[in-house]
Design an enzyme around this catalytic site. Sequence first.
Site, short mmCIF file in Angstrom:
data_model
loop_
_atom_site.label_atom_id
_atom_site.label_comp_id
_atom_site.label_asym_id
_atom_site.label_seq_id
_atom_site.Cartn_x
_atom_site.Cartn_y
_atom_site.Cartn_z
N VAL A 168 0.82 -1.21 0.00
CA VAL A 168 0.00 0.00 0.00
C VAL A 168 0.86 1.26 0.00
CG1 VAL A 168 -1.94 -1.16 1.08
CG2 VAL A 168 -0.28 -0.01 2.53
N THR A 311 5.37 7.48 -3.41
CA THR A 311 4.82 8.54 -2.56
C THR A 311 4.30 7.91 -1.28
OG1 THR A 311 2.52 8.47 -3.34
CG2 THR A 311 4.09 9.80 -4.62
N SER A 334 -1.52 1.11 -4.56
CA SER A 334 -0.61 1.87 -3.70
C SER A 334 -1.18 3.26 -3.44
CB SER A 334 0.76 2.00 -4.38
OG SER A 334 0.65 2.73 -5.59
N HIS A 335 -0.55 3.96 -2.47
CA HIS A 335 -1.00 5.30 -2.12
C HIS A 335 -1.04 6.20 -3.36
CE1 HIS A 335 -0.02 9.53 -1.09
NE2 HIS A 335 -0.96 9.35 -0.19
N ALA A 336 0.03 6.19 -4.16
CA ALA A 336 0.11 7.08 -5.32
C ALA A 336 -1.05 6.85 -6.28
CB ALA A 336 1.44 6.89 -6.05
#
Length: 378
Positions: A168, A311, A334-336
């Site tokens: 993540v 990020t 993922s976060h980005a």
Amino acid sequence: MVLLINLADAEAATSGGKAAVLARLLQAGLPIPPGFVIPTSAYEQADGDISADLVDEITQALLQIGDGYLAVRSSATSEDTAHATAAGQHDTFLGVRGPDEVADAVRRCWASLWSERAVAYRRRQGNAQSPTIAVLVQRLVDADVAGVMFTGDDTRLEASWGLGESVVSGHVTPDSWVVSGGAVTHRALGTKKTRIDRTVTREVEPADRDRLCLTDDEVTRLVQLGRQIADLLGGPQDIEWAISGSRIWILQSRPVTSALPAAHTVAVKESKALRGTPGSPGLATGPTRVVRGPADFPRVRPGDILVCRTTDPAWTPLFGVVAAVVTETGGLLSHAAIVAREQGLPAVLAIPDVTTALHDGAHVEVDGSTGRVTRLGC
């Protein structure tokens, strides 16, 4: 006196969205790690600190879920909604142990409600309501493999060794699968150089880097659980899960707030083009801005193409400035990728060495639907 809430009894008004959803899953017999909730009323009464009485309650609650390592996570009223995930905007602490460490993690979760990134995120979402926050304390699953699953017409999975934090956060490019009509239709090997176990990051054994971290049988079992969860909650879900031994655990489920790019997109081969994973659809052009850490944030200008290794939540304010995002590592969940899709920004992920392949100021076109980054004017 604040009374803690057993996770199975959590409701959104007292325990926030994250805990309330887990309670519904637990009540349905799904495999959820045991835990309890420090309700929103504790935050509202505490004025930033934790009373001795609350520490005593935490001590007693820990006896009920057993000695061991814990995950302490925010469960704010403004996160994991049908309109916004608030992915990573509030803090999570893994590998916590004992009442004192839990109390400190709770204080820090409370404080994260008013971090610069969380306030900026709510502002961009147009959320004018005054938020409040509960804190979820659960037994930490010492995962052999963990990841995320995105349900829908097709089910998309991403996974890596160890805790799901590496997936993540985008610190690895995970293995990925697509399941359609009950059959695995796509498998892709990621770049899994590191893994996180509790609070330790370490190198992945070379042999494990070069093999998929899930068998087809494990993928099928995960997809079956994902469909059950989606049916129960009434729509497509973004699900975090972990496997320890042979047992699957569900760690989080939240509504899908934005669709993934289509699977199996093939980028056109061009000499000027770099290819990666389509992360968020759309097309944007602009000058690249290579950002290696927070010290580079002031250099970012409106309309820049953000180029970086990965990020994390501290980078979220940049998503309100840039025209597109390009990363060296990371996957669709993922976060980005999640924040880019929520903000409507094109994103291309997992282009190896992109921070050196593209120099600062290079003019590029980013196609988040095909995973292509094309140099222009050269």
